[in-house]
Every structure is written in structure tokens, then in C-alpha cells.
Design a protein around this motif. Sequence first.
Motif, mmCIF file in Angstrom:
data_model
loop_
_atom_site.group_PDB
_atom_site.id
_atom_site.type_symbol
_atom_site.label_atom_id
_atom_site.label_comp_id
_atom_site.label_asym_id
_atom_site.label_seq_id
_atom_site.Cartn_x
_atom_site.Cartn_y
_atom_site.Cartn_z
ATOM 1 N N GLU A 185 -2.167 1.885 3.570
ATOM 2 C CA GLU A 185 -1.809 1.447 2.210
ATOM 3 C C GLU A 185 -2.497 2.318 1.161
ATOM 4 O OE1 GLU A 185 -2.705 -2.636 1.668
ATOM 5 O OE2 GLU A 185 -0.916 -3.351 2.706
ATOM 6 N N ASP A 186 -3.786 2.572 1.350
ATOM 7 C CA ASP A 186 -4.531 3.403 0.384
ATOM 8 C C ASP A 186 -3.905 4.790 0.270
ATOM 9 O OD1 ASP A 186 -6.270 1.357 -0.090
ATOM 10 O OD2 ASP A 186 -7.868 2.111 1.215
ATOM 11 N N THR B 255 3.006 -7.306 1.010
ATOM 12 C CA THR B 255 2.329 -7.592 -0.259
ATOM 13 C C THR B 255 1.614 -6.352 -0.791
ATOM 14 O OG1 THR B 255 2.025 -9.939 0.266
ATOM 15 C CG2 THR B 255 0.537 -8.975 -1.365
ATOM 16 N N GLY B 256 0.983 -5.600 0.098
ATOM 17 C CA GLY B 256 0.259 -4.407 -0.332
ATOM 18 C C GLY B 256 1.146 -3.293 -0.829
ATOM 19 N N LEU B 257 2.458 -3.406 -0.570
ATOM 20 C CA LEU B 257 3.407 -2.374 -1.003
ATOM 21 C C LEU B 257 4.279 -2.848 -2.168
ATOM 22 C CD1 LEU B 257 4.574 -1.111 2.514
ATOM 23 C CD2 LEU B 257 2.673 -0.281 1.118
ATOM 24 N N ARG B 258 3.909 -3.968 -2.732
ATOM 25 C CA ARG B 258 4.677 -4.525 -3.845
ATOM 26 C C ARG B 258 4.764 -3.521 -4.995
ATOM 27 N NH1 ARG B 258 2.154 -9.865 -5.546
ATOM 28 N NH2 ARG B 258 3.019 -10.505 -3.528
ATOM 29 N N ASP B 259 5.921 -3.468 -5.624
ATOM 30 C CA ASP B 259 6.222 -2.576 -6.752
ATOM 31 C C ASP B 259 6.489 -1.137 -6.328
ATOM 32 O OD1 ASP B 259 5.890 -4.708 -8.517
ATOM 33 O OD2 ASP B 259 3.743 -4.317 -8.734
ATOM 34 N N LEU B 260 6.465 -0.861 -5.009
ATOM 35 C CA LEU B 260 6.845 0.462 -4.520
ATOM 36 C C LEU B 260 8.300 0.428 -4.057
ATOM 37 C CD1 LEU B 260 3.744 1.455 -2.352
ATOM 38 C CD2 LEU B 260 4.222 2.052 -4.723
ATOM 39 N N GLU B 261 8.908 1.597 -3.968
ATOM 40 C CA GLU B 261 10.267 1.697 -3.439
ATOM 41 C C GLU B 261 10.170 1.788 -1.912
ATOM 42 O OE1 GLU B 261 14.128 4.682 -3.413
ATOM 43 O OE2 GLU B 261 12.717 4.778 -5.108
ATOM 44 N N ALA C 104 12.537 -9.867 0.971
ATOM 45 C CA ALA C 104 12.145 -9.344 -0.347
ATOM 46 C C ALA C 104 12.541 -7.882 -0.531
ATOM 47 C CB ALA C 104 10.636 -9.508 -0.534
ATOM 48 N N ILE C 105 13.471 -7.391 0.303
ATOM 49 C CA ILE C 105 13.882 -5.990 0.245
ATOM 50 C C ILE C 105 15.352 -5.906 -0.159
ATOM 51 C CG2 ILE C 105 14.089 -3.830 1.531
ATOM 52 C CD1 ILE C 105 11.226 -4.715 1.293
ATOM 53 N N HIS C 106 15.666 -5.031 -1.108
ATOM 54 C CA HIS C 106 17.057 -4.842 -1.503
ATOM 55 C C HIS C 106 17.878 -4.356 -0.310
ATOM 56 C CE1 HIS C 106 16.202 -5.491 -5.699
ATOM 57 N NE2 HIS C 106 15.278 -4.543 -5.706
#
Length: 293
Positions: free
Chosen positions: A47-48, A77-83, A149-151
Amino acid sequence: MTRRKVIWHIGPADPGTAFLADALQGRSLELAERGVSVPTGAWHEIEDQIWKHKGVSLVSTPDISRADADKIALHLTGLRDLEVHLVLLVRDLPTQVYAAWQAGLAHGSTTPLKKYTARLTDPSREHWQAEEFWAGHDLGRILQGWTRAIHAERVHVISVDQDPDASWTALLGAAGVTDLPRPEAFTAPALRAELDPEWVLDVTTAWAKLIADRGFDLQGSVINASAASAGVGAGRSDQLEAVAELLTRATAEVERLTAEVVELRAANERLDAKRLKHKRRVERLRADLSSPS
């Protein structure tokens, strides 16, 4: 501003695609030249690295397909707001079944292939081998659990051939890379288990319907390859040859790891001896310093 984009291979947990993580690491420098990062390590480290890289990050963790709802939520959750794009590389079902049986042999299983397939195709799926297989291979379960939660347009189901080059090309293609050869790596011989064609058609049709209903990006067909090969299992001689090769490789790997352990133990003994020597020296210096002059 360059947008952070994650291409994440999440399954199925097919031993035939397990080589991809190491293969990506082996080509990490070439991928970096193309702006693609290959994060590695524990998940928090991955994630980092994803957040630090302003561009495309490519991750292959197919065993994560077995995750339950809590673990899925924790990882996403740790990748929220990423594509985030989820990639599923799907070989035909008879090949997946054979590969799972073959991997079991390499880990000490003695279950014959015929009995193994009977347990997997039992509608109850109660046997532990069936539960283990379907936890990582049931496309319906994986998609329903991972895509809440994924398009839909960011969920890519790609039907690939048995050949490992097909999986390599498909995964890199999802990241926009088309000109990088697969590094040399051992992959188990790709053979097929003999399965009831009607059963295979029922399973894969249900998968195809879910994919269509949810509007996921489907490349190829999850039905055709499986249906075409369902009734044609590998011959006994081919099976024996494949198993012999796999066990030979496994034995060689055990020998390599054993030698590595011996070297590490010897290195630890040397370090312990040095540590003891330094400790005694420190104790002598302390004694000298504390004694009256």
C-alpha cells in the motif's frame, strides 16, 4: 497531475498463474522504465509503495481470491480514492482442476485424480478439498465478494489459454504494456482433468450470466474453452510424466532450501561467536575501567 492507478490480479487461485508475481518482480526494472511500479512485501508495504508511486502499480496476489468479507474490506480500504482495476485471469475449468490436484500432490496429497474431481463436482461441496478449491476458484463467489465497491468497467475477467505466456501477456496488457517478454520460470505442465461436460457448462454459464448481468469487462469466453475440453482429460502417460516433472522440481527446490538453511545456520553461528567475543571484550573493558588505578 498523473493519477495513481492500480492493476490488481486477484485470482482465481490457479497454480498455473502463481508464477506471475515473481515474473513481475523479475521484470520490475523494465516495467519501471515504462512507468509501471511492481510493489512487493507485506500488504501494508505494498500500500505504501502504491501511494508513493504517481502512476500505474501492478500487483499479482491470486491467492487473495480466498479472502472473506472482512479481509476484502481491509485490503480495499487502504486503496480508497485510487483508480483500482481488478483482474481475473481465467483458464479453462478442467485445466484449473488438474492444476489444483497437481499442486496438492506436490504438498503431499495422495488423493487420486478421479476421486479428487468427484469431490469437487459433488453439489454439496462438503469435503475439505472441495471447500478449498472453490474458495479460490468459484468465479461467482470471487466477483460477488470483491466488486461491491468497484465500478463494473474496472473489473476485467480475461479468459486465457493454458500457455503461461497468455497469462503474462494478458496481465501486462491490462497495464498498457505490450512489448515485454516473460522471464524464464518453471510452470507446471498444463494438463486437463476429465469432467462431466454438462456440469462444466452449468458452472461456466452461471459465471457468464453474472458477468453479463453486472456489466463487467469480459475478454474472451469463460464458457467456450471449458466446454470444449471438459470431456477430454489427460492420458495416463501424460499425467505420470507431468507429475514426475513436478515432483522432481519440488525435490530440487527442497534441496536448494535445505542448503540455504545450512548456510544461514553457519552464518548465525559465526555471528554468535563474534557477538560472544565482543561481549567478553566489553566486559573486560568495563572491569578495567571500574578497577582503581
